[in-house]
Design an enzyme around this catalytic site. Structure first.
Site, short mmCIF file in Angstrom:
data_model
loop_
_atom_site.label_atom_id
_atom_site.label_comp_id
_atom_site.label_asym_id
_atom_site.label_seq_id
_atom_site.Cartn_x
_atom_site.Cartn_y
_atom_site.Cartn_z
N SER A 183 11.28 -0.65 -8.10
CA SER A 183 10.95 -1.09 -6.74
C SER A 183 11.21 -2.58 -6.58
O SER A 183 11.08 -3.35 -7.55
CB SER A 183 9.47 -0.81 -6.52
N TYR B 127 0.10 -1.35 -9.32
CA TYR B 127 1.25 -0.49 -9.04
C TYR B 127 2.55 -1.20 -9.48
O TYR B 127 3.37 -0.64 -10.19
CB TYR B 127 1.33 -0.15 -7.54
N LYS C 271 5.61 -0.48 -12.58
CA LYS C 271 7.07 -0.48 -12.44
C LYS C 271 7.70 -1.46 -13.44
O LYS C 271 8.68 -1.15 -14.10
CB LYS C 271 7.48 -0.86 -11.01
P1 NAD Z 1 6.04 10.40 -3.11
O1 NAD Z 1 4.60 10.22 -3.36
O2 NAD Z 1 6.44 11.07 -1.84
O3 NAD Z 1 6.72 11.18 -4.32
C1 NAD Z 1 6.26 11.06 -5.65
C2 NAD Z 1 6.02 12.47 -6.17
O4 NAD Z 1 5.57 12.40 -7.52
C3 NAD Z 1 4.94 13.21 -5.37
O5 NAD Z 1 5.48 14.44 -4.93
C4 NAD Z 1 3.81 13.40 -6.37
O6 NAD Z 1 3.11 14.61 -6.14
C5 NAD Z 1 4.55 13.38 -7.70
N1 NAD Z 1 3.75 12.95 -8.85
C6 NAD Z 1 2.95 11.85 -8.96
N2 NAD Z 1 2.41 11.79 -10.18
C7 NAD Z 1 2.88 12.86 -10.87
C8 NAD Z 1 2.68 13.34 -12.19
N3 NAD Z 1 1.87 12.72 -13.05
N4 NAD Z 1 3.31 14.47 -12.57
C9 NAD Z 1 4.10 15.13 -11.71
N5 NAD Z 1 4.34 14.73 -10.45
C10 NAD Z 1 3.73 13.61 -10.03
O7 NAD Z 1 6.75 8.97 -3.21
P2 NAD Z 1 8.24 8.51 -2.87
O8 NAD Z 1 8.18 7.58 -1.73
O9 NAD Z 1 9.14 9.68 -2.81
O10 NAD Z 1 8.54 7.64 -4.16
C11 NAD Z 1 9.23 8.15 -5.27
C12 NAD Z 1 9.31 7.07 -6.34
O11 NAD Z 1 9.94 5.92 -5.80
C13 NAD Z 1 7.94 6.60 -6.84
O12 NAD Z 1 8.03 6.36 -8.22
C14 NAD Z 1 7.72 5.32 -6.09
O13 NAD Z 1 6.88 4.44 -6.79
C15 NAD Z 1 9.13 4.77 -5.99
N6 NAD Z 1 9.32 3.84 -4.87
C16 NAD Z 1 8.98 4.22 -3.60
C17 NAD Z 1 9.12 3.32 -2.54
C18 NAD Z 1 8.72 3.70 -1.14
O14 NAD Z 1 8.50 2.79 -0.34
N7 NAD Z 1 8.64 4.98 -0.79
C19 NAD Z 1 9.62 2.04 -2.79
C20 NAD Z 1 9.98 1.68 -4.09
C21 NAD Z 1 9.83 2.60 -5.12
N1 UFG Z 2 2.95 -3.53 8.05
C1 UFG Z 2 2.18 -3.68 9.17
N2 UFG Z 2 1.29 -2.69 9.48
C2 UFG Z 2 1.14 -1.56 8.72
C3 UFG Z 2 1.95 -1.42 7.56
C4 UFG Z 2 2.84 -2.43 7.25
O1 UFG Z 2 2.28 -4.67 9.88
O2 UFG Z 2 0.31 -0.71 9.04
C5 UFG Z 2 3.94 -4.59 7.71
C6 UFG Z 2 3.70 -5.26 6.37
O3 UFG Z 2 2.80 -6.33 6.49
C7 UFG Z 2 5.12 -5.67 5.99
C8 UFG Z 2 5.99 -4.58 6.61
O4 UFG Z 2 5.20 -3.98 7.61
O5 UFG Z 2 5.44 -6.89 6.59
C9 UFG Z 2 6.40 -3.51 5.60
O6 UFG Z 2 5.25 -2.99 4.96
P1 UFG Z 2 5.29 -1.70 4.05
O7 UFG Z 2 3.91 -1.44 3.56
O8 UFG Z 2 5.97 -0.58 4.77
O9 UFG Z 2 6.27 -2.12 2.88
P2 UFG Z 2 6.12 -3.26 1.77
O10 UFG Z 2 7.40 -4.01 1.76
O11 UFG Z 2 4.89 -4.05 1.94
O12 UFG Z 2 5.94 -2.41 0.44
C10 UFG Z 2 6.74 -1.25 0.21
C11 UFG Z 2 5.98 -0.34 -0.74
C12 UFG Z 2 5.87 -0.98 -2.08
C13 UFG Z 2 7.22 -1.34 -2.57
C14 UFG Z 2 7.92 -2.23 -1.59
C15 UFG Z 2 9.32 -2.52 -2.01
O13 UFG Z 2 4.68 -0.07 -0.24
O14 UFG Z 2 5.32 -0.07 -2.98
O15 UFG Z 2 7.95 -1.58 -0.32
O16 UFG Z 2 10.00 -1.38 -2.27
F1 UFG Z 2 7.11 -1.96 -3.73
#
Ligand code: NAD
Ligand code: UFG
Length: 352
Positions: A133, A157, A161
Site C-alpha cells: 500500500s 495496519y 504492510k
Molecule cells: P477487502 O477487505 O475487500 O478484501 C480482503 C479479503 O481478505 C476479504 O475478503 C477478507 O474476508 C479476506 N481475509 C482477511 N483476512 C483473512 C484471513 N486471515 N484468511 C483468509 N481471508 C482473509 O479489501 P481490499 O480492498 O480488496 O484489499 C485487498 C488487499 O489490498 C488488502 O491486503 C489491503 O490491505 C490491500 N490494500 C487495499 C487498499 C484499499 O484502499 N482498498 C489500498 C492499499 C492496499
Molecule cells: N475522507 C473524508 N471523509 C471520509 C473519508 C475520507 O474527507 O469519510 C478524506 C480523507 O481525509 C483523505 C481522502 O478522503 O483526504 C481519502 O481518504 P481514504 O480513507 O479513502 O484513503 P486514504 O488515502 O486515507 O487511505 C487509503 C486506505 C489506506 C491505504 C491508503 C493508500 O485506507 O489503507 O489509502 O493506499 F494505505
C-alpha cells in the site's frame, strides 16, 4: 497467451473488493483460479457473481472458505492443486481498527502471511504477488512518490504492510528461487462496468468513495470532510484514485512479468495514476456522474492523514508495460452504477 492458458493461480482474499475484480480478469485471461477467503469482510455472493460474469470461463473458478491462520486448512488447499503463483490480497485493512486492535492486525496479516509463505515453500510454489500500500510512504516529504522513497508506517495496519514487505525481501535474500512482486496500491475506487461486483464494506465505511456512495443511496445523511485547511488547491486532502479495473490489470501485468522474467527477484511497483485529486473534486465528479447531491459537513483533519499523496508511475509503465487507462469520471460512473444497482451491496438482489 497460449502457454499461460492452464496456469493455476491461488488468490487469497479473492472474495474481497480488489480480489474479486482481479479474479474476474484472471479468468477472462484464461487462468484457472482458486480463491481462499475467510469471508471476514466479504461474501460468497461476490465469488458467485464473478463466476457468472466470467461466462464460459466461470467453471475455472473454485472457492474454499479458509482462514490463512488455519495452517492445516490452508495446507489442504495446496495438497489439492499445484499452483503456478499466488496473489495474496487477504488481510484486514481498516486503519482506525488497527490502532484499537493492533494484536488482531499483527496476528491476522502477519501470521496469515507467514503461514502462506511456509506452505508455498513446502510445495515449491515460489511466485508471489503481494498487496502492499501507499501507506508505507507515511507522510511523504515530496510527491510523486517513487518506489525508492524512505518507508515509514503511521499505524499498525501500515506496519503490517511494511513488515510483510521486509519479510518478502528476506525470504528472497535467503532463497533466490523466490520471485516476488510487491505492489503498492494508491486509492482503489470504482467497480466493474456491469455494476454487479463492487466494494461492499462491513459497517461504517472508512474510505471516501464507499462513504460517498452510501450517502448517494440514502444510507447516510452526509459526508464528513476531514480537513479543509491543507495546503492544497481547495484545502482538502489530495490522493491518487485508481480504477479497480486498472488495478486488476496491473496484477495481470505483474504476474506476466513474474512468469516471463528469469531473475526478477523481489521487486516493488507503485500502482497509481500519477494524478492527484482533492476530496471536493472527487465529490463533484461523483455528483456529476450520479445526479445526486452529496451534503457535506466540514470537519477537522483525521489524525495521521497525509496532505497530498500520489504515485510516480514510471517504473510500472516501463517494467510492467502497464498504465492506468481510466480517469475520475469513469471511476465515479462505475462506482455509481454499482451503488445504483446494489444500494445494499451484496445484500441487494441481483438485477441481471
Ligand atoms: P477487502 O477487505 O475487500 O478484501 C480482503 C479479503 O481478505 C476479504 O475478503 C477478507 O474476508 C479476506 N481475509 C482477511 N483476512 C483473512 C484471513 N486471515 N484468511 C483468509 N481471508 C482473509 O479489501 P481490499 O480492498 O480488496 O484489499 C485487498 C488487499 O489490498 C488488502 O491486503 C489491503 O490491505 C490491500 N490494500 C487495499 C487498499 C484499499 O484502499 N482498498 C489500498 C492499499 C492496499
Ligand atoms: N475522507 C473524508 N471523509 C471520509 C473519508 C475520507 O474527507 O469519510 C478524506 C480523507 O481525509 C483523505 C481522502 O478522503 O483526504 C481519502 O481518504 P481514504 O480513507 O479513502 O484513503 P486514504 O488515502 O486515507 O487511505 C487509503 C486506505 C489506506 C491505504 C491508503 C493508500 O485506507 O489503507 O489509502 O493506499 F494505505
Amino acid at each position: 497467451m497460449e502457454g499461460e492458458w492452464r496456469k493455476s493461480i491461488l488468490v487469497t482474499g479473492g472474495a474481497g473488493y480488489i480480489g474479486s475484480h482481479t479474479t474476474l480478469q484472471l479468468l477472462l485471461d484464461g487462468y484457472k483460479v482458486v480463491v481462499i477467503d475467510n469471508l471476514d469482510n466479504s461474501s460468497e455472493e461476490a465469488v458467485r457473481r464473478v463466476a457468472k460474469l466470467a461466462g464460459e470461463y466461470g467453471h475455472n473458478l473454485s472457492f474454499h472458505q479458509v482462514d490463512l491462520r488455519d495452517k492445516e486448512a490452508t495446507e489442504k488447499v495446496f495438497s489439492l492443486e499445484k499452483f503456478d503463483a499466488v496473489i495474496h490480497f487477504a488481510g484486514l485493512k481498516a486503519v482506525g481498527e488497527s490502532v484499537a486492535k493492533p494484536l488482531l492486525y499483527y496476528n491476522n496479516n502477519i501470521v496469515g502471511t507467514l503461514n502462506l509463505l511456509e506452505i508455498m515453500t513446502a510445495h515449491n510454489c515460489k511466485k508471489l504477488v503481494f498487496s502492499s500500500s501507499a501507506t508505507v510512504y507515511g507522510q511523504p516529504n515530496e510527491v510523486p512518490c517513487t518506489e525508492d522513497f524512505p518507508l515509514c508506517a503511521m499505524n499498525p495496519y501500515g506496519r503490517t504492510k511494511l513488515f510483510i514487505e521486509e519479510i518478502c525481501r528476506d525470504a528472497h535474500q535467503a532463497d533466490p528461487e523466490w520471485k516476488i512482486m510487491l505492489l503498492r496500491y494508491f486509492n482503489p475506487v470504482g467497480a466493474h462496468s456491469s455494476g454487479n461486483i463492487g466494494e461492499d464494506p462491513r459497517g461504517i465505511p472508512n474510505n471516501l468513495m464507499p462513504f460517498v456512495q452510501q450517502v448517494a443511496v440514502g444510507r447516510r445523511p452526509e459526508l464528513v470532510v476531514f480537513g479543509t485547511d491543507y495546503k492544497t488547491k481547495d484545502g482538502t486532502g489530495v490522493r491518487d484514485y485508481i480504477h479497480v479495473m486498472d488495478l486488476s490489470d496491473g496484477h495481470i501485468a505483474a504476474l506476466r512479468k513474474l512468469f516471463e522474467t528469469k531473475d526478477i527477484g523481489c521487486e516493488v511497483y507503485n500502482l497509481g495514476t500519477g494524478q492527484g485529486t482533492s476530496v471536493l473534486e472527487m465529490v463533484a465528479a461523483f455528483e456529476k456522474a450520479s445526479g445526486k447531491k452529496i451534503p457535506l459537513k466540514l470537519a477537522d483533519r483525521r489524525p495521521g492523514d497525509p496532505e497530498t499523496v500520489y504515485a510516480s508511475t514510471e517504473k510500472a509503465e516501463q517494467e510492467l508495460n502497464w498504465k492506468a487507462q481510466y480517469g475520475i469520471e469513469e471511476m465515479c460512473r462505475d462506482q455509481w452504477n454499482w451503488a445504483r444497482k446494489n444500494p445494499w451491496g451484496y445484500g441487494s438482489p441481483e438485477t441481471d
